[in-house]
Design a protein around this motif. Structure first.
Motif, PDB file in Angstrom:
ATOM      1  N   HIS A   1       0.851  -1.189   0.000  1.00 30.10           N
ATOM      2  CA  HIS A   1       0.000   0.000   0.000  1.00 30.10           C
ATOM      3  C   HIS A   1       0.889   1.243   0.000  1.00 30.10           C
ATOM      4  N   GLY A   2       0.746   2.081  -1.028  1.00 30.65           N
ATOM      5  CA  GLY A   2       1.566   3.279  -1.121  1.00 30.65           C
ATOM      6  C   GLY A   2       0.993   4.276  -2.103  1.00 30.65           C
ATOM      7  N   HIS A   3       1.714   5.382  -2.297  1.00 31.91           N
ATOM      8  CA  HIS A   3       1.267   6.412  -3.236  1.00 31.91           C
ATOM      9  C   HIS A   3       1.247   5.878  -4.669  1.00 31.91           C
ATOM     10  N   ASP A   4       2.162   4.987  -4.978  1.00 25.33           N
ATOM     11  CA  ASP A   4       2.282   4.504  -6.352  1.00 25.33           C
ATOM     12  C   ASP A   4       1.033   3.769  -6.827  1.00 25.33           C
ATOM     13  N   ASN A   5       0.365   3.070  -5.909  1.00 20.02           N
ATOM     14  CA  ASN A   5      -0.835   2.331  -6.334  1.00 20.02           C
ATOM     15  C   ASN A   5      -2.119   2.968  -5.805  1.00 20.02           C
ATOM     16  N   GLY A   6      -2.022   4.226  -5.360  1.00 22.69           N
ATOM     17  CA  GLY A   6      -3.216   4.956  -4.928  1.00 22.69           C
ATOM     18  C   GLY A   6      -3.900   4.358  -3.722  1.00 22.69           C
TER      19      GLY A   6
END
Length: 352
Positions: free
Chosen positions: A312-317
């Motif tokens: 879970h991170g910014h890259d996958n929203g």
């Protein structure tokens, strides 16, 4: 010679008595005889299941010592509740001696028991194991959980953590704890939780230096928050009650018009990833979460003690969660973060 003859029979008897008096051994006092009608107190081994010809027996016998010799007497246990618990025990029996005439055995003395007292108290059952304490942590045996002392540190804002250590990420976490993450890890192990690993990348040199992604894994742990209500009673609520999908369109999150049910946090169960140990040289290796303060994460960092499945991170929203203050104690309030390994004997039927 004449003097000797003149002693006569009485003289000779007196002389014999005088000669042996110094060497005589006094006879032992006669052993007490038990008689019908007497009240007695006897101590010995009580035995049940005794049989006799024609069934002429009470079924109980006491073997005791009379003087230097063992003796036996039949015992009537009719007045003793739960008599079977004394079978084979060393006891003191108080009662009255009665005589009963059996057809085959004839007159028989019987001790009609009034009370039976064990000589040695039965060992007390082992005490239930008590709670185990670590700094800022209680291993709660009754609840089958690790209780971590904490403080509410946020009432509004985006979340990347459920819990962190004090002085680290309080601006994006619900609870700050005093305990060391390594001690939380240890407490979970003592309750039988199975550690795994956080999300990580490793270089496979034998495969041409290719990096391989490893997803997080570990035993499931249910997370809840315990605190005192306004009436002083203890309240326990799943941690998901205090997390909601962001109202603003951040990272692809739906807008404020979305149904409340759709904005609920999807789980209250996290993986026991177990952080990582780091260090190649001599000496002990470092437990990474002790340095970062990452106890329970929503975002993926790769060194947390507990985490969500997947990355879970910014890259996958995926950073779309914010705090829901409804029912949450005020900032600064003392609370308990309860970590209950799933699948244990104390695990309850809880929401996912």
């Amino acid at each position: 010679m004449r003097a000797v003859r003149s002693m006569g029979v009485r003289g000779w008897v007196g002389l014999a008595v005088a000669m042996v008096a110094g060497a005589a051994v006094p006879l032992e006092a006669a052993e007490p005889v038990i008689k019908a009608g007497e009240k007695v107190t006897l101590t010995g081994t009580l035995q049940g299941g005794i049989m006799a010809i024609g069934g002429e027996t009470t079924g109980w016998r006491l073997t005791y010592r009379r003087g230097e010799k063992p003796a036996k007497i039949e015992v009537d246990m009719a007045a003793i509740a739960e008599a079977r618990k004394f079978d084979g025990a060393e006891v003191t029996v108080k009662g009255r001696i009665i005589s009963k005439s059996y057809v085959e055995r004839g007159p028989t003395l019987i001790l009609k028991a009034a009370t039976v007292t064990p000589e040695k108290e039965a060992p007390a059952p082992p005490a239930a194991p008590g709670n185990v304490k670590l700094p800022g942590i209680t291993i709660n045996i009754e609840e089958g959980a690790v209780d971590v002392e904490g403080t509410v540190c946020l009432h509004a804002g985006m979340l990347e953590f459920v819990a962190c250590t004090k002085g680290t990420k309080e601006h994006e976490s619900i609870v700050a704890v005093d305990a060391r993450p390594m001690h939380i890890h240890t407490a979970l192990l003592l309750l039988g939780a199975q550690p795994g690993n956080p999300a990580m990348r490793r270089l496979l040199e034998e495969d041409g230096g290719r990096w391989v992604e490893y997803p997080p894994r570990g035993g499931p742990v249910h997370v809840s928050l315990v605190f005192a209500g306004d009436d002083g009673k203890t309240i326990e609520r799943p941690i998901g009650d205090f997390i909601t999908r962001a109202a603003d369109d951040i990272g692809g999150a739906p807008g404020a018009g979305e149904e409340v049910e759709d904005r609920k946090f999807p789980t209250n169960t996290f993986l026991f990833a177990g952080s990582q140990l780091h260090g190649d040289g001599p000496g002990p290796r470092r437990y990474l979460a002790d340095g970062s303060g990452h106890v329970i994460s929503i975002s993926t960092f790769g060194d947390e003690v507990l985490c969500l499945p997947g990355v879970h991170g910014h890259d996958n929203g995926a950073l779309i969660w914010e705090i829901n203050p409804a029912g949450l104690p005020d900032v600064g309030a003392k609370v308990t973060l309860r970590l209950r390994p799933r699948g244990g004997s104390k695990d309850r039927d809880r929401s996912p």
